[in-house]
Design a protein around this motif. Structure first.
Motif, PDB file in Angstrom:
ATOM      1  N   ASN A  46     -82.029 -78.662 -51.337  1.00 25.46           N
ATOM      2  CA  ASN A  46     -83.567 -78.027 -51.022  1.00 25.46           C
ATOM      3  C   ASN A  46     -84.077 -78.743 -52.709  1.00 25.46           C
ATOM      4  OD1 ASN A  46     -83.542 -77.360 -48.175  1.00 25.46           O
ATOM      5  ND2 ASN A  46     -82.902 -75.084 -49.160  1.00 25.46           N
ATOM      6  N   LYS A  47     -83.153 -78.007 -53.389  1.00 21.39           N
ATOM      7  CA  LYS A  47     -84.346 -78.841 -55.040  1.00 21.39           C
ATOM      8  C   LYS A  47     -84.243 -80.504 -55.102  1.00 21.39           C
ATOM      9  CE  LYS A  47     -82.138 -74.388 -57.787  1.00 21.39           C
ATOM     10  NZ  LYS A  47     -81.431 -74.211 -58.545  1.00 21.39           N
ATOM     11  N   VAL A  48     -83.363 -80.911 -54.571  1.00 17.74           N
ATOM     12  CA  VAL A  48     -83.470 -82.559 -54.637  1.00 17.74           C
ATOM     13  C   VAL A  48     -84.161 -82.967 -53.992  1.00 17.74           C
ATOM     14  CG1 VAL A  48     -82.140 -83.599 -53.715  1.00 17.74           C
ATOM     15  CG2 VAL A  48     -80.610 -83.017 -55.275  1.00 17.74           C
ATOM     16  N   GLU A  49     -84.766 -82.626 -52.773  1.00 17.77           N
ATOM     17  CA  GLU A  49     -86.058 -82.633 -51.850  1.00 17.77           C
ATOM     18  C   GLU A  49     -87.168 -82.664 -52.424  1.00 17.77           C
ATOM     19  OE1 GLU A  49     -85.481 -84.962 -48.736  1.00 17.77           O
ATOM     20  OE2 GLU A  49     -83.390 -84.620 -50.117  1.00 17.77           O
ATOM     21  N   VAL A  50     -87.306 -81.111 -53.395  1.00 15.50           N
ATOM     22  CA  VAL A  50     -88.736 -80.982 -53.919  1.00 15.50           C
ATOM     23  C   VAL A  50     -89.153 -81.675 -55.281  1.00 15.50           C
ATOM     24  CG1 VAL A  50     -89.550 -79.085 -55.211  1.00 15.50           C
ATOM     25  CG2 VAL A  50     -88.618 -78.502 -53.063  1.00 15.50           C
ATOM     26  N   TYR A  51     -87.677 -82.453 -55.348  1.00 11.75           N
ATOM     27  CA  TYR A  51     -88.440 -82.878 -56.543  1.00 11.75           C
ATOM     28  C   TYR A  51     -88.253 -84.699 -56.664  1.00 11.75           C
ATOM     29  CZ  TYR A  51     -85.627 -79.791 -60.209  1.00 11.75           C
ATOM     30  OH  TYR A  51     -85.671 -78.429 -61.081  1.00 11.75           O
ATOM     31  N   LYS A  52     -87.707 -85.167 -55.675  1.00 11.95           N
ATOM     32  CA  LYS A  52     -87.779 -86.136 -54.714  1.00 11.95           C
ATOM     33  C   LYS A  52     -89.648 -86.024 -54.356  1.00 11.95           C
ATOM     34  CE  LYS A  52     -83.479 -87.727 -53.163  1.00 11.95           C
ATOM     35  NZ  LYS A  52     -82.967 -87.988 -51.299  1.00 11.95           N
ATOM     36  N   SER A  53     -90.000 -85.091 -53.438  1.00 11.00           N
ATOM     37  CA  SER A  53     -90.933 -85.293 -53.272  1.00 11.00           C
ATOM     38  C   SER A  53     -92.266 -85.228 -54.814  1.00 11.00           C
ATOM     39  CB  SER A  53     -91.623 -83.462 -52.691  1.00 11.00           C
ATOM     40  OG  SER A  53     -93.449 -83.598 -52.111  1.00 11.00           O
ATOM     41  N   LEU A  54     -91.791 -84.039 -55.543  1.00  6.18           N
ATOM     42  CA  LEU A  54     -93.142 -83.896 -56.832  1.00  6.18           C
ATOM     43  C   LEU A  54     -92.806 -85.651 -57.438  1.00  6.18           C
ATOM     44  CD1 LEU A  54     -91.356 -81.316 -58.683  1.00  6.18           C
ATOM     45  CD2 LEU A  54     -93.627 -81.346 -57.672  1.00  6.18           C
ATOM     46  N   ILE A  55     -91.245 -86.258 -57.024  1.00  2.00           N
ATOM     47  CA  ILE A  55     -91.326 -87.722 -57.839  1.00  2.00           C
ATOM     48  C   ILE A  55     -92.774 -89.415 -57.200  1.00  2.00           C
ATOM     49  CG2 ILE A  55     -89.897 -89.845 -58.222  1.00  2.00           C
ATOM     50  CD1 ILE A  55     -87.882 -88.063 -59.107  1.00  2.00           C
ATOM     51  N   ARG A  56     -92.337 -88.626 -55.379  1.00  2.00           N
ATOM     52  CA  ARG A  56     -93.085 -89.649 -54.199  1.00  2.00           C
ATOM     53  C   ARG A  56     -94.786 -89.262 -54.826  1.00  2.00           C
ATOM     54  NH1 ARG A  56     -88.786 -88.374 -51.214  1.00  2.00           N
ATOM     55  NH2 ARG A  56     -90.435 -86.719 -50.586  1.00  2.00           N
ATOM     56  N   LYS A  57     -95.188 -87.976 -55.300  1.00  2.00           N
ATOM     57  CA  LYS A  57     -96.528 -87.806 -55.836  1.00  2.00           C
ATOM     58  C   LYS A  57     -97.687 -88.050 -56.882  1.00  2.00           C
ATOM     59  CE  LYS A  57     -98.703 -83.220 -55.596  1.00  2.00           C
ATOM     60  NZ  LYS A  57     -99.826 -82.103 -56.233  1.00  2.00           N
ATOM     61  N   ARG A  58     -96.214 -88.133 -57.479  1.00  2.29           N
ATOM     62  CA  ARG A  58     -96.411 -88.234 -59.068  1.00  2.29           C
ATOM     63  C   ARG A  58     -96.901 -89.830 -59.031  1.00  2.29           C
ATOM     64  NH1 ARG A  58     -93.213 -88.086 -64.915  1.00  2.29           N
ATOM     65  NH2 ARG A  58     -94.885 -88.806 -66.231  1.00  2.29           N
ATOM     66  N   GLN A  59     -95.909 -90.776 -58.677  1.00  4.64           N
ATOM     67  CA  GLN A  59     -95.956 -91.994 -58.475  1.00  4.64           C
ATOM     68  C   GLN A  59     -97.115 -92.172 -57.449  1.00  4.64           C
ATOM     69  OE1 GLN A  59     -91.967 -92.947 -56.876  1.00  4.64           O
ATOM     70  NE2 GLN A  59     -91.366 -93.600 -58.134  1.00  4.64           N
ATOM     71  N   LYS A  60     -97.125 -91.516 -56.478  1.00  3.40           N
ATOM     72  CA  LYS A  60     -98.362 -91.560 -55.931  1.00  3.40           C
ATOM     73  C   LYS A  60     -99.885 -91.987 -56.779  1.00  3.40           C
ATOM     74  CE  LYS A  60    -100.909 -90.514 -51.587  1.00  3.40           C
ATOM     75  NZ  LYS A  60    -100.844 -89.926 -50.003  1.00  3.40           N
ATOM     76  N   GLU A  61     -99.732 -90.511 -57.449  1.00  2.00           N
ATOM     77  CA  GLU A  61    -101.155 -90.434 -58.071  1.00  2.00           C
ATOM     78  C   GLU A  61    -101.063 -91.476 -59.469  1.00  2.00           C
ATOM     79  OE1 GLU A  61    -100.149 -86.568 -59.851  1.00  2.00           O
ATOM     80  OE2 GLU A  61    -101.239 -85.302 -58.210  1.00  2.00           O
ATOM     81  N   GLU A  62    -100.090 -92.005 -59.698  1.00  2.00           N
ATOM     82  CA  GLU A  62    -100.226 -92.854 -60.850  1.00  2.00           C
ATOM     83  C   GLU A  62    -100.646 -93.752 -60.279  1.00  2.00           C
ATOM     84  OE1 GLU A  62     -96.505 -93.063 -62.368  1.00  2.00           O
ATOM     85  OE2 GLU A  62     -96.265 -91.289 -64.114  1.00  2.00           O
ATOM     86  N   ALA A  63    -100.082 -94.400 -58.987  1.00  2.00           N
ATOM     87  CA  ALA A  63    -101.292 -95.716 -58.809  1.00  2.00           C
ATOM     88  C   ALA A  63    -101.903 -95.400 -58.583  1.00  2.00           C
ATOM     89  CB  ALA A  63    -100.171 -96.366 -57.532  1.00  2.00           C
ATOM     90  N   GLN A  64    -102.787 -94.882 -57.697  1.00  2.10           N
ATOM     91  CA  GLN A  64    -103.680 -94.421 -57.451  1.00  2.10           C
ATOM     92  C   GLN A  64    -104.998 -94.301 -59.248  1.00  2.10           C
ATOM     93  OE1 GLN A  64    -104.164 -90.570 -55.425  1.00  2.10           O
ATOM     94  NE2 GLN A  64    -104.092 -91.388 -53.429  1.00  2.10           N
ATOM     95  N   GLN A  65    -104.412 -93.853 -60.202  1.00  2.00           N
ATOM     96  CA  GLN A  65    -104.930 -93.410 -61.090  1.00  2.00           C
ATOM     97  C   GLN A  65    -104.828 -95.255 -61.707  1.00  2.00           C
ATOM     98  OE1 GLN A  65    -102.928 -92.026 -63.604  1.00  2.00           O
ATOM     99  NE2 GLN A  65    -103.591 -89.611 -64.060  1.00  2.00           N
ATOM    100  N   LYS A  66    -104.076 -96.233 -61.607  1.00  2.18           N
ATOM    101  CA  LYS A  66    -103.931 -97.954 -61.326  1.00  2.18           C
ATOM    102  C   LYS A  66    -104.778 -98.259 -61.070  1.00  2.18           C
ATOM    103  CE  LYS A  66    -100.453-100.430 -63.380  1.00  2.18           C
ATOM    104  NZ  LYS A  66     -98.543-100.901 -63.520  1.00  2.18           N
ATOM    105  N   ASP A  67    -105.636 -98.392 -59.859  1.00  2.00           N
ATOM    106  CA  ASP A  67    -106.302 -99.142 -58.928  1.00  2.00           C
ATOM    107  C   ASP A  67    -107.563 -98.189 -59.988  1.00  2.00           C
ATOM    108  OD1 ASP A  67    -104.063 -99.937 -57.441  1.00  2.00           O
ATOM    109  OD2 ASP A  67    -104.509 -98.580 -56.170  1.00  2.00           O
ATOM    110  N   GLU A  68    -107.502 -97.143 -59.999  1.00  3.61           N
ATOM    111  CA  GLU A  68    -109.822 -96.938 -60.276  1.00  3.61           C
ATOM    112  C   GLU A  68    -109.793 -97.510 -61.668  1.00  3.61           C
ATOM    113  OE1 GLU A  68    -109.098 -92.435 -60.522  1.00  3.61           O
ATOM    114  OE2 GLU A  68    -109.035 -92.088 -58.124  1.00  3.61           O
ATOM    115  N   GLU A  69    -108.648 -97.516 -62.356  1.00  4.31           N
ATOM    116  CA  GLU A  69    -108.720 -97.987 -63.733  1.00  4.31           C
ATOM    117  C   GLU A  69    -109.106 -99.446 -64.257  1.00  4.31           C
ATOM    118  OE1 GLU A  69    -105.648 -96.686 -66.392  1.00  4.31           O
ATOM    119  OE2 GLU A  69    -106.344 -94.801 -66.115  1.00  4.31           O
TER     120      GLU A  69
END
Length: 73
Positions: A46-69
């Motif tokens: 379960n911890k691994v799945e939570v970490y994977k989810s957090l990583i995906r969320k962070r990557q998505k947010e970084e991609a959105q920031q990059k698009d906005e910039e």
């Protein structure tokens, strides 16, 4: 449920020693250890799945920031 397992001789000797010292049955001790191990493994998975989810969320947010910039064409 009944399960049969094979353990190395040294582990079997330790299990027997612990059983004699504590007065507990081999079956009872091993069932408890297996239960603890299964719950610990589920928790780790379960911890691994939570970490994977957090990583995906962070990557998505970084991609959105990059698009906005990026300057619009």
């Amino acid at each position: 449920m009944q399960i049969t397992i094979v353990v190395p001789d040294d582990i079997g000797e330790l299990i027997g020693l612990i059983g004699r010292q504590t007065g507990r049955s081999t079956s009872g001790m091993c069932a408890g250890w297996i239960k603890d191990g299964v719950y610990r493994e589920i928790e780790n998975l379960n911890k691994v799945e939570v970490y994977k989810s957090l990583i995906r969320k962070r990557q998505k947010e970084e991609a959105q920031q990059k698009d906005e910039e990026s300057p619009e064409e």
